[in-house]
Design a protein around this motif. Structure first.
Motif: not given
Length: 152
Positions: A85-87, A33-34, A109-119
């Protein structure tokens, strides 16, 4: 690697005195789902981050026994605030040389913007809240502790 969607999102947390592997961290976070995975790698640079940029000759990281507990709390905070989804997060301790990998974090994450922000949040909170301190030695012979955070 297959779908790990039924597993807990926090896949890998560690504080180690052995060299870190980007492949290990990246391999810990696949998820069907990522759509975006952000990976941050922190390396030892040859100068201090202060304005004077003093030349660093060596450094060592030291962790408080509470470091892994704090790291889990930081990871849980990121999972609570983002659609993670995974960390994974791994920090090195001990003697390091210029160019060595000191920390690796990854968030899927599902989308790149969320992945960048969460990272970004994961590495920022780790640096601020996890009791891992850097002892730098400078070319002029002086030494300095960096990153000492408050403990309860």
């Amino acid at each position: 690697m297959g779908d790990m969607s039924t597993e807990e999102p926090i896949r890998l947390l560690a504080v180690r005195d052995t060299p870190l592997s980007l492949d290990e961290v990246f391999a810990a976070v696949p998820h069907a789902g990522a759509g975006g995975t952000a990976l941050f790698v922190g390396t030892v640079r040859d100068h201090d981050g202060h304005a004077d940029g003093a030349a660093v000759t060596s450094l060592a990281y030291e962790a408080h026994p509470a470091a892994i507990t704090r790291l889990r709390e930081v990871a849980e905070g990121v999972v609570a605030d983002f659609p993670v989804r995974a960390l994974a997060a791994v920090h090195r301790v001990g003697e390091l040389s210029v160019g060595d990998v000191a920390v690796v974090v990854a968030v899927a994450c599902p989308h790149r913007e969320e992945a960048f922000a969460a990272c970004r949040r994961l590495i920022d909170d780790l640096k601020r809240d996890v009791p891992i301190w850097k002892h730098q030695a400078f070319a002029d012979g002086t030494r300095e502790w960096v990153g000492a955070c408050e403990l309860p």
